[in-house]
Enzyme design. Sequence first.
Site, PDB file in Angstrom:
ATOM      1  N   HIS A  60       0.845  -1.200   0.000  1.00 25.25           N
ATOM      2  CA  HIS A  60       0.000   0.000   0.000  1.00 25.25           C
ATOM      3  C   HIS A  60       0.877   1.246   0.000  1.00 25.25           C
ATOM      4  O   HIS A  60       1.873   1.303   0.730  1.00 25.25           O
ATOM      5  CB  HIS A  60      -0.889  -0.016   1.246  1.00 25.25           C
ATOM      6  CG  HIS A  60      -1.676   1.249   1.455  1.00 25.25           C
ATOM      7  ND1 HIS A  60      -2.639   1.668   0.573  1.00 25.25           N
ATOM      8  CD2 HIS A  60      -1.640   2.177   2.461  1.00 25.25           C
ATOM      9  CE1 HIS A  60      -3.182   2.804   1.013  1.00 25.25           C
ATOM     10  NE2 HIS A  60      -2.590   3.138   2.147  1.00 25.25           N
TER      11      HIS A  60
ATOM     12  N   HIS B 132       1.596  11.264  -2.154  1.00 25.19           N
ATOM     13  CA  HIS B 132       0.331  11.133  -1.443  1.00 25.19           C
ATOM     14  C   HIS B 132      -0.388  12.466  -1.511  1.00 25.19           C
ATOM     15  O   HIS B 132       0.025  13.435  -0.867  1.00 25.19           O
ATOM     16  CB  HIS B 132       0.584  10.728   0.015  1.00 25.19           C
ATOM     17  CG  HIS B 132      -0.589  10.065   0.644  1.00 25.19           C
ATOM     18  ND1 HIS B 132      -0.646   9.743   1.989  1.00 25.19           N
ATOM     19  CD2 HIS B 132      -1.755   9.631   0.128  1.00 25.19           C
ATOM     20  CE1 HIS B 132      -1.788   9.148   2.255  1.00 25.19           C
ATOM     21  NE2 HIS B 132      -2.476   9.078   1.151  1.00 25.19           N
TER      22      HIS B 132
END
Length: 878
Positions: A426, A477
Amino acid sequence: MFSSAAMPKLWTNGARPSAQDPPLILHKSNFKSALEHIAVPDDFLQGLPVFRVTYKGKLEPATLSISHDKFIISVVPRVVKVERVGSSSRGLMRPSILSRGRSGTSLGSTTQGSSSIGTNQSNSVEGLDAAFSSSPHARVDIGSIDRILSGQNTLLFEKARQKEKKQTMYQRSASGIPLLDENRSFSLIFRGAKTLDLMVDEGGDREKILYILNSIVTEYGRAKVKVGNEVLLLRYVWNDVDGDDSNTINEKEMGKLLNRINLQVKDQNHSMVYQKFAKTLGLSKEQRKAGLTFDQCVTLLHKTKRDTWQVKPVTQLFFDMFGQFMNNNKVRKKVSAESFLKRFVQSMQGEESKQLGDVLEIFAGLHELELADVANHITQPNYISLEQFEAYLLSRDNDLFNPVRERFAKSDMTKPLSEYWINSSHNTYLTGHQLTGDSSVEMYAKALYRGCRCIELDIWDGGKDELTGNLIPIVYHGYTMVSKILFEDIIKALQVFLMLHPKTYPIILSLENHCSVPYQQTMASQLRNILGKQLYIPDEASLLGPLPSPLELRGKVVLKGRRPVGATDDYDTDSDAEDDDMTELHSVRTEKTSLTGSRKAPKAVKIAPELAKLTLFHGTKFKTWGQSNAAYTHHMHSFSESRVKSFCNRNQTQRWIQYNQTHISRTFPSGKRIESSNYSPILAWSTGCQMVAMNIQTPDESLLVNDGRFRENGGCGYVLKPSLLMMKEQTEPRSTHLEVKILSGSCLPKPGGVSTGECIDPYVKISLFDCHEGRELYSPQHTNQVFNNGFSPIWNFEDTFHFDVKNSSVAVMQFTVWDRKGLTQDDTFIASASVPIACMRQGIRSVQLFDENMTRSGAFDFASLLVLVKVQQSQAEI
């Protein structure tokens, strides 16, 4: 199963009378000279000019050399004089070598630090991260090296490139440091995650250096399997302890040796230990002053281990199974192949199919093994000694993890992808914190070498190249302060991995695509141009039936993203899938508005046809199980961890299992885990979810459970799901009962493998990760601590730990060694091993321990536990 005759004796605490010490026969070692025959040019032995990348990304002149015994690679500073070219005060600079530094720093020169499971903070014998990279001297043991990579594929090289871009031509010239050159660069990857990053000087031969280093590493790997643990350990610490390079250990160095192997002896007793042993060897006063040789120290280690006041579990087991006395009434010193087969292999270990030929093969290997065997030398091929018996017990051949399940099985790679658990990562680009950490291309290499075969990229529009005007897709991100990296660099890193490992099973790129159409077109172009034939491009016909198998996709990169051209309404990203618990994520992020700002609502993004054509897996939003099952098999879902628990709590497990028999599900950690912790993968595995994505930058208990699962099938990243999860009708999972005893440890290192600091006080935590009726079950238990002894701690038969396993097909048992620190400090992680219950063998077994990076190199190469496991019923799959 265990024999009724053997078990009562083994589950007692009764001490056995020790045999009289045999006469001391000096060990003769060949291992320390095992690499000397490898040809190395004189200039490499003396030192080659290179440039080393520091932890700040600075390139510094250095000298690379290798020791004469070929076990130590050293890098020391090299002083460079910068000469001005031309009359101008701002003329260009020309470097010239003034002198070369000389290595005088031992492997143990770094100071001890802490290493707790779940953090990235740990020190090793070579030093770690900033501590290692900022030290002017670097020494790496050959036994620590995991791989050697050409090019610039590490975080430090990334920093160096960024630093170089910010420098002017004059600044680079004034420093006397050349421009980075990928064709002259290489990295040593050691202890799983640490790097030594170098660039050869202009005119240097990188390929020759790499050939020599790879030859040495390969030869070391061949040689070490024929050596016992004590010999390996002593060779590994020898250069630390032999401070005066005399190739002997003198009386003053004895204390350092004992501390280095994690065995505490009071300072005033170091001399006594040395003198007593020297007297036993019959050394003269001059010989004692000169010091003990390597061979003599190996014998000392074995004698120290043998002469403990406690009864060694191995000795007790040996006498219990084969009898303390032989037919001639002498104390037993050996055992025959026939007795070994019947009383140990078949009765104790439950391996009833093994035959005498199998035992003789084991014996042949043991007779070739270089052991610290003090006196009991057995030359008969059908007998082994107590020391050889102990070596077998602690060996990988006797591992608790069934070697049949650990071995790669090509015949199991022909099923559709939906029938496998797939090792998944992830937010792969992150090195740490989800909101404020760094992004790094190196993390993709780490994930792949850890066994991950599904890796994630969050791609965004990133502006244009100032020189060419080309669009630059970036990965980071979104809506956070984490740093940004180039999409193109990640794809190049994948291509390098595939070039080195062309037969790897498919690497799935989970694309979280936030880009506009022009940037997506650039992504598609980069994928095609860089990967070429390594990129899997599905045709329309292949999308109509079952999913392809791992074997069909071998050596390929497969895309997960958006397949239908222009589709936005039913597309499912991680962000969309997390809408169910977005309120909790939003609350976390709004508390940090000074760092992240407010989160914008995601815009609907159209898909470029050029990228859609390259994509196999199309993410769709979940509505009902009926609709999901009716969809094409290449349509899939993503669920946050909270959704996994919600489905299981609402008794939807069986419907989810049936969906996962033909389709793919991916799960990922909650957005609340901003420090990149992990959730237990057990519950998601129990529903048949294939891609249970983990934060691999955080080596906590859950990640180590994941590591244990994917030791199966050769670590290829694909494990065939148990038949229980492929049945059409609901079937009750098989339960079982385990009894576990922790007997002893062997060669346990200090936290992080550091070379200095106190001797550890180890204890073992045994944890069962299980599930039942849609709920996670976690059952931890632990031994007492053993004070000041990591070399050969004994727990013996003190405690029996009982575990009721509810789902044997999915459950995992974890053995973790911790260093007890007392009330004022947190206990420190030492090493761990996770074993799926379905892969566990009964009997007296070794547990091969791994560091937090899931590697067994360096100080962890010989660390193990000895355990006794009783299984109430067979672990055969349904």
